[in-house]
Motif scaffolding. Structure first.
Motif, PDB file in Angstrom:
ATOM      1  N   PRO A  16      11.135 -30.753  38.866  1.00 38.57           N
ATOM      2  CA  PRO A  16       9.998 -30.375  38.596  1.00 38.57           C
ATOM      3  C   PRO A  16       9.705 -28.957  39.059  1.00 38.57           C
ATOM      4  CG  PRO A  16       9.728 -32.389  39.029  1.00 38.57           C
ATOM      5  CD  PRO A  16      11.138 -32.028  39.339  1.00 38.57           C
ATOM      6  N   ALA A  17      10.188 -28.552  40.485  1.00 42.77           N
ATOM      7  CA  ALA A  17      10.111 -27.181  40.729  1.00 42.77           C
ATOM      8  C   ALA A  17      10.886 -25.892  40.247  1.00 42.77           C
ATOM      9  CB  ALA A  17      10.136 -27.062  42.491  1.00 42.77           C
ATOM     10  N   ASN A  18      11.816 -26.480  39.359  1.00 42.92           N
ATOM     11  CA  ASN A  18      12.566 -25.669  38.651  1.00 42.92           C
ATOM     12  C   ASN A  18      12.187 -25.075  37.171  1.00 42.92           C
ATOM     13  OD1 ASN A  18      14.288 -25.003  40.943  1.00 42.92           O
ATOM     14  ND2 ASN A  18      15.674 -26.748  40.400  1.00 42.92           N
ATOM     15  N   ARG A  19      11.209 -26.093  36.824  1.00 51.62           N
ATOM     16  CA  ARG A  19      10.988 -25.944  35.115  1.00 51.62           C
ATOM     17  C   ARG A  19      10.245 -24.825  35.154  1.00 51.62           C
ATOM     18  NH1 ARG A  19       8.998 -32.302  34.905  1.00 51.62           N
ATOM     19  NH2 ARG A  19      11.403 -33.205  35.406  1.00 51.62           N
ATOM     20  N   ARG A  20      10.343 -23.952  33.894  1.00 54.15           N
ATOM     21  CA  ARG A  20       9.932 -22.893  33.413  1.00 54.15           C
ATOM     22  C   ARG A  20       9.515 -22.942  32.030  1.00 54.15           C
ATOM     23  NH1 ARG A  20       9.965 -23.013  38.086  1.00 54.15           N
ATOM     24  NH2 ARG A  20      10.693 -21.311  39.827  1.00 54.15           N
ATOM     25  N   GLY A  21       8.496 -21.981  31.671  1.00 56.28           N
ATOM     26  CA  GLY A  21       8.174 -21.609  30.385  1.00 56.28           C
ATOM     27  C   GLY A  21       8.414 -20.106  30.050  1.00 56.28           C
ATOM     28  N   ALA A  22       7.858 -19.561  28.957  1.00 52.16           N
ATOM     29  CA  ALA A  22       7.995 -18.241  28.710  1.00 52.16           C
ATOM     30  C   ALA A  22       6.781 -17.320  28.370  1.00 52.16           C
ATOM     31  CB  ALA A  22       9.078 -18.200  27.676  1.00 52.16           C
ATOM     32  N   THR A  56      17.979   0.492   7.985  1.00 52.02           N
ATOM     33  CA  THR A  56      17.847  -0.275   9.146  1.00 52.02           C
ATOM     34  C   THR A  56      16.588  -0.485   9.709  1.00 52.02           C
ATOM     35  OG1 THR A  56      20.228   0.280   9.849  1.00 52.02           O
ATOM     36  CG2 THR A  56      19.108  -0.893  11.516  1.00 52.02           C
ATOM     37  N   CYS A  57      16.320  -1.808   9.847  1.00 48.68           N
ATOM     38  CA  CYS A  57      14.936  -2.235  10.669  1.00 48.68           C
ATOM     39  C   CYS A  57      15.167  -2.537  11.876  1.00 48.68           C
ATOM     40  CB  CYS A  57      14.337  -3.269   9.680  1.00 48.68           C
ATOM     41  SG  CYS A  57      14.302  -3.162   7.784  1.00 48.68           S
ATOM     42  N   THR A  58      14.075  -2.315  12.784  1.00 47.63           N
ATOM     43  CA  THR A  58      14.117  -2.629  14.096  1.00 47.63           C
ATOM     44  C   THR A  58      13.133  -3.392  14.736  1.00 47.63           C
ATOM     45  OG1 THR A  58      15.389  -0.553  14.761  1.00 47.63           O
ATOM     46  CG2 THR A  58      14.316  -1.701  16.433  1.00 47.63           C
ATOM     47  N   VAL A  59      13.526  -4.617  15.197  1.00 51.54           N
ATOM     48  CA  VAL A  59      12.436  -5.526  15.828  1.00 51.54           C
ATOM     49  C   VAL A  59      12.222  -5.329  17.281  1.00 51.54           C
ATOM     50  CG1 VAL A  59      11.839  -8.019  16.077  1.00 51.54           C
ATOM     51  CG2 VAL A  59      12.915  -7.316  13.991  1.00 51.54           C
ATOM     52  N   ARG A  60      11.172  -5.149  17.590  1.00 55.98           N
ATOM     53  CA  ARG A  60      10.968  -4.835  19.164  1.00 55.98           C
ATOM     54  C   ARG A  60      10.216  -6.130  19.756  1.00 55.98           C
ATOM     55  NH1 ARG A  60      10.178   0.060  17.022  1.00 55.98           N
ATOM     56  NH2 ARG A  60      12.106   1.441  17.325  1.00 55.98           N
ATOM     57  N   TYR A  61      10.398  -6.460  20.858  1.00 52.26           N
ATOM     58  CA  TYR A  61       9.629  -7.631  21.588  1.00 52.26           C
ATOM     59  C   TYR A  61       9.458  -7.423  22.922  1.00 52.26           C
ATOM     60  CZ  TYR A  61      14.454  -8.808  22.088  1.00 52.26           C
ATOM     61  OH  TYR A  61      15.945  -9.115  22.265  1.00 52.26           O
ATOM     62  N   THR A  62       8.515  -8.165  23.692  1.00 57.92           N
ATOM     63  CA  THR A  62       8.321  -8.118  25.104  1.00 57.92           C
ATOM     64  C   THR A  62       8.369  -9.472  25.694  1.00 57.92           C
ATOM     65  OG1 THR A  62       7.501  -6.050  24.961  1.00 57.92           O
ATOM     66  CG2 THR A  62       7.225  -6.983  27.187  1.00 57.92           C
ATOM     67  N   HIS A  63       8.969  -9.678  26.850  1.00 60.68           N
ATOM     68  CA  HIS A  63       9.002 -11.169  27.161  1.00 60.68           C
ATOM     69  C   HIS A  63       9.120 -11.302  28.640  1.00 60.68           C
ATOM     70  CE1 HIS A  63      13.110 -11.072  28.233  1.00 60.68           C
ATOM     71  NE2 HIS A  63      13.306 -10.425  27.077  1.00 60.68           N
ATOM     72  N   THR A  64       8.563 -12.433  29.297  1.00 58.81           N
ATOM     73  CA  THR A  64       8.763 -12.598  30.592  1.00 58.81           C
ATOM     74  C   THR A  64       8.679 -14.300  31.006  1.00 58.81           C
ATOM     75  OG1 THR A  64       7.855 -12.144  32.883  1.00 58.81           O
ATOM     76  CG2 THR A  64       6.336 -12.576  31.173  1.00 58.81           C
ATOM     77  N   GLN A  65       9.226 -14.558  32.140  1.00 61.69           N
ATOM     78  CA  GLN A  65       9.212 -16.225  32.604  1.00 61.69           C
ATOM     79  C   GLN A  65       7.986 -16.562  32.842  1.00 61.69           C
ATOM     80  OE1 GLN A  65      12.637 -17.924  34.997  1.00 61.69           O
ATOM     81  NE2 GLN A  65      11.058 -17.799  36.521  1.00 61.69           N
ATOM     82  N   ALA A  66       7.601 -17.681  32.810  1.00 57.27           N
ATOM     83  CA  ALA A  66       6.163 -18.283  33.180  1.00 57.27           C
ATOM     84  C   ALA A  66       6.559 -19.615  34.130  1.00 57.27           C
ATOM     85  CB  ALA A  66       5.299 -18.493  31.973  1.00 57.27           C
ATOM     86  N   ASP A  67       5.725 -19.705  35.148  1.00 59.51           N
ATOM     87  CA  ASP A  67       5.828 -20.742  35.792  1.00 59.51           C
ATOM     88  C   ASP A  67       4.600 -21.418  36.143  1.00 59.51           C
ATOM     89  OD1 ASP A  67       6.499 -23.041  37.540  1.00 59.51           O
ATOM     90  OD2 ASP A  67       7.082 -21.310  39.397  1.00 59.51           O
TER      91      ASP A  67
END
Length: 221
Positions: A145-151, A65-76
């Motif tokens: 517009p005030a609710n739009r987000r990136g990553a 088995t292979c394991t993929v790990r990632y780290t993420h957060t929201q951006a504004d």
């Protein structure tokens, strides 16, 4: 034991992606030890794809088995670790030759801090370990517009099994040594114990010849 594959090149990055603290997207997320200060991020509301090549394993991985790990957060507005608004999502994918082998599925980016996640896949899915890619497909959120987000993404790695063991051979023949141990004593590296006695085995491959033996009480078995 394990081997680790990390991003080592940029295949494609859509417009609207910004790199922070590194030369490119691959360098921003390929640290051995996770460092969130280097990352890439998307502008609000945009749907973008970041495609990165992966390093090759030092040896062909054994089945497992292979394991993929990632780290993420929201951006504004380009600011990471934002909160509120509409959720943006990321789908992390393992790709070979244009075919998606496995993916995280669309996950909501974490609000307020970096979050780590993972998913797994079988080595049986991979045909060419030198041709693997990891993609981050970001879907920006819409609405007012005030609710739009990136990553944003700060770290990616793929853990795979260690290389498969290969039997020793002499002139193309597999060498196997078997010994039966009786009470006695022996010395040497990689000692084993049987019937309360310590024994050791030594195996030597010479050109076209293989020998094996266990010494106990001065007698070779």
């Amino acid at each position: 034991m394990a081997q680790f594959l990390r991003p080592d090149g940029v295949i494609l990055t859509d417009a609207g992606v910004t790199v922070v603290g590194a030369a490119n997207e691959a360098a921003a997320v390929n640290e051995t030890t996770r460092t969130d200060s280097t990352h890439f991020k998307s502008d609000d509301q945009l749907n973008v794809d970041v495609q990165l090549s992966l390093s090759s394993p030092g040896a062909t991985p054994a089945s497992g088995t292979c394991t993929v790990r990632y780290t993420h957060t929201q951006a504004d507005g380009g600011v990471v670790n934002s909160t509120g608004g509409s959720a943006s999502t990321i789908d992390f994918e393992i790709v070979e030759g244009g075919a998606v082998l496995a993916s995280s599925g669309a996950i909501n980016t974490n609000e307020g801090s970096w979050a780590e996640g993972s998913f797994t896949f079988s080595t049986a899915l991979v045909t060419n370990w030198a041709n693997l890619e990891i993609h981050a497909a970001i879907t920006g959120s819409g609405g007012a517009p005030a609710n739009r987000r990136g990553a944003a993404v700060s770290w990616l790695e793929v853990e795979v099994p260690d290389g498969a063991s290969t039997p020793a051979t002499a002139n193309g023949s597999t060498v196997t040594a078997t010994a039966t141990v009786i009470a006695g004593t022996a010395t040497g590296d990689q000692a084993a114990t049987a019937n309360g006695s310590t024994v050791s085995a030594t195996y030597t491959l010479i050109a076209g010849e293989a020998t094996g033996g266990v010494e106990a009480q001065g007698v070779t078995v």
